[in-house]
Design a protein around this motif. Structure first.
Motif, short mmCIF file in Angstrom:
data_model
loop_
_atom_site.label_atom_id
_atom_site.label_comp_id
_atom_site.label_asym_id
_atom_site.label_seq_id
_atom_site.Cartn_x
_atom_site.Cartn_y
_atom_site.Cartn_z
N VAL A 36 0.85 -1.20 0.00
CA VAL A 36 0.00 0.00 0.00
C VAL A 36 0.88 1.25 0.00
O VAL A 36 0.67 2.17 -0.80
CB VAL A 36 -0.94 0.02 1.22
CG1 VAL A 36 -1.66 1.35 1.32
CG2 VAL A 36 -1.94 -1.11 1.15
N GLN A 37 1.84 1.30 0.88
CA GLN A 37 2.72 2.47 0.98
C GLN A 37 3.47 2.71 -0.33
O GLN A 37 3.58 3.86 -0.78
CB GLN A 37 3.70 2.30 2.14
CG GLN A 37 3.01 2.33 3.48
CD GLN A 37 3.92 1.92 4.62
OE1 GLN A 37 5.11 1.63 4.43
NE2 GLN A 37 3.37 1.87 5.82
N ASN A 38 3.96 1.66 -0.96
CA ASN A 38 4.68 1.80 -2.23
C ASN A 38 3.75 2.28 -3.34
O ASN A 38 4.13 3.13 -4.16
CB ASN A 38 5.34 0.48 -2.62
CG ASN A 38 6.48 0.12 -1.71
OD1 ASN A 38 7.07 0.97 -1.05
ND2 ASN A 38 6.80 -1.17 -1.65
N THR A 39 2.56 1.73 -3.39
CA THR A 39 1.60 2.12 -4.43
C THR A 39 1.17 3.58 -4.26
O THR A 39 1.14 4.35 -5.23
CB THR A 39 0.35 1.21 -4.40
OG1 THR A 39 0.77 -0.14 -4.59
CG2 THR A 39 -0.65 1.59 -5.46
N LEU A 40 0.86 3.98 -3.03
CA LEU A 40 0.46 5.36 -2.79
C LEU A 40 1.61 6.33 -3.05
O LEU A 40 1.41 7.41 -3.63
CB LEU A 40 -0.07 5.53 -1.37
CG LEU A 40 -1.41 4.88 -1.08
CD1 LEU A 40 -1.78 5.03 0.39
CD2 LEU A 40 -2.50 5.44 -1.98
N ALA A 41 2.82 5.96 -2.66
CA ALA A 41 3.98 6.82 -2.92
C ALA A 41 4.18 7.03 -4.41
O ALA A 41 4.45 8.15 -4.86
CB ALA A 41 5.23 6.21 -2.29
N ALA A 42 4.04 5.97 -5.20
CA ALA A 42 4.17 6.10 -6.66
C ALA A 42 3.08 7.01 -7.22
O ALA A 42 3.33 7.80 -8.13
CB ALA A 42 4.12 4.73 -7.31
N SER A 43 1.89 6.90 -6.68
CA SER A 43 0.79 7.77 -7.13
C SER A 43 1.07 9.22 -6.80
O SER A 43 0.89 10.11 -7.65
CB SER A 43 -0.53 7.35 -6.47
OG SER A 43 -0.88 6.06 -6.86
N TYR A 44 1.49 9.49 -5.58
CA TYR A 44 1.80 10.87 -5.18
C TYR A 44 2.96 11.42 -6.01
O TYR A 44 2.95 12.58 -6.41
CB TYR A 44 2.14 10.94 -3.69
CG TYR A 44 1.00 10.57 -2.77
CD1 TYR A 44 -0.31 10.96 -3.02
CD2 TYR A 44 1.24 9.82 -1.63
CE1 TYR A 44 -1.34 10.61 -2.17
CE2 TYR A 44 0.21 9.47 -0.78
CZ TYR A 44 -1.08 9.88 -1.06
OH TYR A 44 -2.10 9.53 -0.21
#
Length: 66
Positions: A36-44
Motif C-alpha cells: 500500500v505504501q509503495n503504491t500510494l507513494a508512486a501515485s503521489y
C-alpha cells in the motif's frame, strides 16, 4: 499530469485515478501495508490526486490508507 476541473468548486483532479479495490493485495491474498505504501507513494510522485475508494474495499483497509 493533466488535470480537469470538477464541479462548481472547480477542483483540479488528475485525469488518471488510482482505483483502490485491490490496494494492498491481490485477490484473496493477505493485506500488505508495505505494498500500500509503495503504491500510494508512486501515485503521489506522479501527481495523482484522484482516488477511487469505498469502505467495502479490502474490508475498509484500503479506505483507511487513502
Amino acid at each position: 499530469m493533466k488535470y480537469r476541473k470538477l464541479g462548481k468548486p472547480n477542483f483540479d483532479i488528475s485525469e488518471v485515478s488510482l482505483r483502490t479495490r485491490q490496494l494492498g493485495s491481490k485477490w484473496r491474498d493477505p493485506f500488505d501495508e508495505i505494498d500500500v505504501q509503495n503504491t500510494l507513494a508512486a501515485s503521489y510522485d506522479t501527481d495523482v490526486n484522484f482516488f477511487d475508494t469505498a469502505d467495502i474495499y479490502q474490508d475498509d483497509h484500503s479506505n483507511r490508507y487513502c
